[in-house]
Scaffold this active site. Structure first.
Site, PDB file in Angstrom:
ATOM      1  CG  ASP A 267      -1.854   1.154   1.297  1.00  0.00           C
ATOM      2  OD1 ASP A 267      -1.549   2.208   0.688  1.00  0.00           O
ATOM      3  OD2 ASP A 267      -2.905   1.027   1.941  1.00  0.00           O
ATOM      4  CG  ASN A 294      -0.733   4.229 -12.824  1.00  0.00           C
ATOM      5  OD1 ASN A 294      -1.330   4.891 -13.663  1.00  0.00           O
ATOM      6  ND2 ASN A 294      -1.249   3.118 -12.297  1.00  0.00           N
ATOM      7  CE  LYS A 301     -21.115  11.015  -1.847  1.00  0.00           C
ATOM      8  NZ  LYS A 301     -22.402  10.658  -2.365  1.00  0.00           N
ATOM      9  CG  LEU A 303     -16.180  21.245  -0.865  1.00  0.00           C
ATOM     10  CD1 LEU A 303     -15.153  20.184  -0.480  1.00  0.00           C
ATOM     11  CD2 LEU A 303     -15.479  22.575  -1.140  1.00  0.00           C
ATOM     12  CG  ASN A 305     -23.632  16.484  -0.909  1.00  0.00           C
ATOM     13  OD1 ASN A 305     -24.203  17.243  -0.115  1.00  0.00           O
ATOM     14  ND2 ASN A 305     -24.033  16.329  -2.156  1.00  0.00           N
ATOM     15  CG  ASN A 353     -14.631  16.687 -13.913  1.00  0.00           C
ATOM     16  OD1 ASN A 353     -15.557  17.234 -14.526  1.00  0.00           O
ATOM     17  ND2 ASN A 353     -14.411  15.391 -13.953  1.00  0.00           N
ATOM     18  CE1 TYR A 359      -8.225  11.133  -9.669  1.00  0.00           C
ATOM     19  CE2 TYR A 359      -8.915  12.808 -11.246  1.00  0.00           C
ATOM     20  CZ  TYR A 359      -8.273  11.616 -10.970  1.00  0.00           C
ATOM     21  OH  TYR A 359      -7.668  10.906 -11.988  1.00  0.00           O
ATOM     22  CE  LYS A 363      -4.736  11.798 -10.215  1.00  0.00           C
ATOM     23  NZ  LYS A 363      -3.643  10.796 -10.271  1.00  0.00           N
TER      24      LYS A 363
HETATM   25  P1  NAD Z   1      -7.607   2.057 -11.888  1.00  0.00           P
HETATM   26  O1  NAD Z   1      -8.547   2.300 -10.764  1.00  0.00           O
HETATM   27  O2  NAD Z   1      -8.063   1.171 -13.005  1.00  0.00           O
HETATM   28  O3  NAD Z   1      -6.224   1.460 -11.321  1.00  0.00           O
HETATM   29  C1  NAD Z   1      -5.570   2.055 -10.234  1.00  0.00           C
HETATM   30  C2  NAD Z   1      -4.689   1.025  -9.550  1.00  0.00           C
HETATM   31  O4  NAD Z   1      -4.074   1.667  -8.420  1.00  0.00           O
HETATM   32  C3  NAD Z   1      -5.470  -0.182  -9.029  1.00  0.00           C
HETATM   33  O5  NAD Z   1      -4.842  -1.378  -9.443  1.00  0.00           O
HETATM   34  C4  NAD Z   1      -5.421  -0.004  -7.522  1.00  0.00           C
HETATM   35  O6  NAD Z   1      -5.436  -1.230  -6.798  1.00  0.00           O
HETATM   36  C5  NAD Z   1      -4.104   0.747  -7.344  1.00  0.00           C
HETATM   37  N1  NAD Z   1      -4.052   1.445  -6.054  1.00  0.00           N
HETATM   38  C6  NAD Z   1      -5.015   2.233  -5.515  1.00  0.00           C
HETATM   39  N2  NAD Z   1      -4.639   2.628  -4.272  1.00  0.00           N
HETATM   40  C7  NAD Z   1      -3.418   2.096  -4.036  1.00  0.00           C
HETATM   41  C8  NAD Z   1      -2.526   2.129  -2.933  1.00  0.00           C
HETATM   42  N3  NAD Z   1      -2.833   2.801  -1.809  1.00  0.00           N
HETATM   43  N4  NAD Z   1      -1.361   1.451  -3.028  1.00  0.00           N
HETATM   44  C9  NAD Z   1      -1.042   0.757  -4.154  1.00  0.00           C
HETATM   45  N5  NAD Z   1      -1.858   0.680  -5.231  1.00  0.00           N
HETATM   46  C10 NAD Z   1      -3.042   1.336  -5.166  1.00  0.00           C
HETATM   47  O7  NAD Z   1      -7.156   3.490 -12.428  1.00  0.00           O
HETATM   48  P2  NAD Z   1      -6.668   3.970 -13.888  1.00  0.00           P
HETATM   49  O8  NAD Z   1      -7.851   4.465 -14.623  1.00  0.00           O
HETATM   50  O9  NAD Z   1      -5.807   2.928 -14.510  1.00  0.00           O
HETATM   51  O10 NAD Z   1      -5.812   5.252 -13.475  1.00  0.00           O
HETATM   52  C11 NAD Z   1      -4.411   5.215 -13.253  1.00  0.00           C
HETATM   53  C12 NAD Z   1      -3.926   6.629 -12.919  1.00  0.00           C
HETATM   54  O11 NAD Z   1      -4.279   7.512 -13.987  1.00  0.00           O
HETATM   55  C13 NAD Z   1      -4.553   7.204 -11.645  1.00  0.00           C
HETATM   56  O12 NAD Z   1      -3.594   7.996 -10.981  1.00  0.00           O
HETATM   57  C14 NAD Z   1      -5.657   8.080 -12.195  1.00  0.00           C
HETATM   58  O13 NAD Z   1      -5.999   9.114 -11.304  1.00  0.00           O
HETATM   59  C15 NAD Z   1      -5.017   8.615 -13.458  1.00  0.00           C
HETATM   60  N6  NAD Z   1      -6.000   9.077 -14.453  1.00  0.00           N
HETATM   61  C16 NAD Z   1      -6.883   8.209 -15.047  1.00  0.00           C
HETATM   62  C17 NAD Z   1      -7.775   8.695 -15.998  1.00  0.00           C
HETATM   63  C18 NAD Z   1      -8.752   7.801 -16.725  1.00  0.00           C
HETATM   64  O14 NAD Z   1      -9.481   8.295 -17.578  1.00  0.00           O
HETATM   65  N7  NAD Z   1      -8.790   6.495 -16.450  1.00  0.00           N
HETATM   66  C19 NAD Z   1      -7.800  10.043 -16.302  1.00  0.00           C
HETATM   67  C20 NAD Z   1      -6.909  10.902 -15.663  1.00  0.00           C
HETATM   68  C21 NAD Z   1      -6.011  10.397 -14.758  1.00  0.00           C
END
Ligand code: NAD
Length: 453
Positions: A267, A294, A301, A303, A305, A353, A359, A363
């Site tokens: 984690d 990553n 939510k 803000l 709520n 957003n 979030y 970011k």
């Molecule tokens: P996802 O939810 O499919 O995968 C995220 C992974 O991170 C999961 O495998 C989860 O188990 C792991 N994770 C979460 N908390 C953790 C922790 N405390 N320790 C270790 N691992 C942990 O997400 P995704 O869509 O593949 O997104 C990946 C990254 O890209 C994220 O940072 C997300 O914010 C960013 N992002 C995604 C999008 C999109 O459209 N999908 C858009 C903008 C940014």
């Protein structure tokens, strides 16, 4: 998690119906495959006729690996095929009037741009120490490029390289950025300007395996974007450590096997996460060179709520953990071989957003963090950059209600969502040895979102 509408409107009947009804007709993106050509046709390099810079860029492409196979022209006349790419060299403009000739030459060439073609501008950064007319000309390039990208169709994209003061066209990262933007690897990057701020970095021994000999860690790698990043880094030659929470252990182990790397169940919010990552990489692979932050979560939510738990958990995973891990990396002698940090931000952290104050704070925080971390790594040839995805097809976005999802998919210049591999290609580019002159930057992989920034 696929966008069947793109295939539908690119089929005969579906395409005709969409055209009749005035529906969006997203093009098929040109993505990387093992034998994909570098460009889908000849490359035209435009600039003022006497531009030494434009000649230098033509030479740069020609002498780059694979460039010898390309047909490169300095003038539009006499081309028999549709242009695979047009590079517009504007690094010598000193007044807005200097933009006219190259931009209007580009206008003529655009009608013959191949599907999936590329337009790339090369210009200099406008600063407050320029004369007003020089600054106007340089900043004008940004506006023109961003607008042009919104006009391109059929999966073509437009992006720009911006040279900071003291950086010339021979800098390794200029060549690397040009290569990335021209290639299929940048399929979902559109309307972006990327600054090269120093001459640091060096071309890899092989452009097919630019990460050979490098050890990379990817957090949140069990699925989605993280899994795609692990695969692309491994494809590019890195030895990869995949990290995710113990609950995702099975998928993580399968991925580690697939990429011939190792898995670390962790984690990332654990206080000793940084030390555990370094220990694992050093003991199993002999070092650590690339860390891709990553792992991320959403707890959306309004803000009004929002619970403290929802706010705190998102900030803890998405930014708090990255800060703590980076402290350990910066203190470690293991992380000194031209190291690379690449963090996942989001366009939500730039444009905002609704329902995502937590979030977007995390970011936006990532963007601030890389800007301040980059200089701390520069002394050892290192960089810290962010990649900001827009709407990408993953499990995270598949939970968005259908109607909202369908709107979000279409509201960018390419009228479709990106794929995890599109984000992974941008991460791999910034993690490469030639990107050493790109530091503290944010590269958006969003198809040029039309809403917000
Ligand atoms: P996802 O939810 O499919 O995968 C995220 C992974 O991170 C999961 O495998 C989860 O188990 C792991 N994770 C979460 N908390 C953790 C922790 N405390 N320790 C270790 N691992 C942990 O997400 P995704 O869509 O593949 O997104 C990946 C990254 O890209 C994220 O940072 C997300 O914010 C960013 N992002 C995604 C999008 C999109 O459209 N999908 C858009 C903008 C940014």
């Amino acid at each position: 998690m696929s966008d069947s509408y793109v295939s539908l409107v690119n089929g005969g009947l579906g395409g005709t119906v969409a055209k009749k009804l005035g529906l969006p007709r997203p093009g098929v993106l040109r993505r990387q495959t093992p034998d994909a050509p570098f460009a889908p046709g000849p490359v035209l390099v435009l600039g003022s006729p006497a531009s030494a810079d434009a000649d230098a860029v033509a030479q740069l492409i020609l002498t780059s690996d694979g460039g010898a196979d390309l047909d490169i022209r300095r003038a539009a006349a006499g081309a028999s095929a549709r242009w695979g790419a047009v590079v517009v060299v504007l690094s010598d403009v000193e007044h807005p009037r200097d933009l006219a000739a190259p931009m209007l030459d580009l206008s003529g060439a655009l009608r013959a741009l191949a599907p999936g073609g590329r337009v790339v501008t090369i210009s200099r950064e406008a600063t407050s120490s320029d004369t007003p007319s020089v600054a106007a000309a340089r900043q004008g390039v940004d506006g023109a490029l961003r607008s042009l990208a919104k006009e391109l169709r059929a999966g073509a994209t437009g992006n720009g390289i911006v040279l900071a003061g003291g950086v010339d066209l021979t800098a390794a990262s200029v060549g690397a950025a040009l290569r990335f933007f021209l290639s299929p690897r940048s399929a979902f990057v559109d309307g972006q300007l990327l600054t090269v701020s120093s001459v640091a970095g060096e071309a890899p021994g092989s452009w097919d395996r630019p990460l050979e000999g490098r050890v990379a860690v990817v957090t949140g790698a069990a699925r989605g974007i993280g899994a795609a990043i692990a695969r692309v880094l491994a494809r590019d030659g890195a030895r990869v450590v995949v990290v995710d929470v113990p609950a995702a252990g099975e998928a993580l182990a399968a991925l580690a096997n697939e990429v011939r790397g190792t898995a670390l169940q962790l984690d990332i919010t654990a206080p000793d996460a940084g030390e555990r990552i370094i220990d694992h990489a050093v003991s199993r692979h002999g070092g650590l060179d690339i860390v891709v932050h990553n792992a991320g979560i959403t707890r959306d939510k309004l803000l009004a709520n929002m619970s403290p738990e929802q706010w705190d958990s998102v900030l803890a995973v998405n930014i708090g953990a990255q800060l703590t891990i980076n402290e350990a990396l910066l203190a470690s002698p293991a992380f000194t071989r031209s190291p690379r940090i690449v963090s996942l931000a989001s366009t939500s952290g730039i444009a905002g957003n609704r329902g995502q104050t937590n979030y977007a704070a995390s970011k936006g925080g990532v963007i601030g963090m890389v800007r301040a971390t980059g200089p701390l790594l520069a002394g050892v040839g290192g960089t810290a950059n962010a990649v900001a995805p827009g709407f990408i097809e993953t499990e995270m976005t598949s939970r968005i209600p259908f109607a909202t999802r369908e709107v979000a998919r279409r509201l960018n210049s390419l009228q479709q969502a990106g794929l995890p591999v599109d984000v992974a290609e941008a991460v791999a580019f910034l993690a490469g040895p030639a990107a050493g002159g790109i530091n503290g930057e944010v590269l958006r992989v969003c198809g040029q979102n039309l809403v917000g920034a």
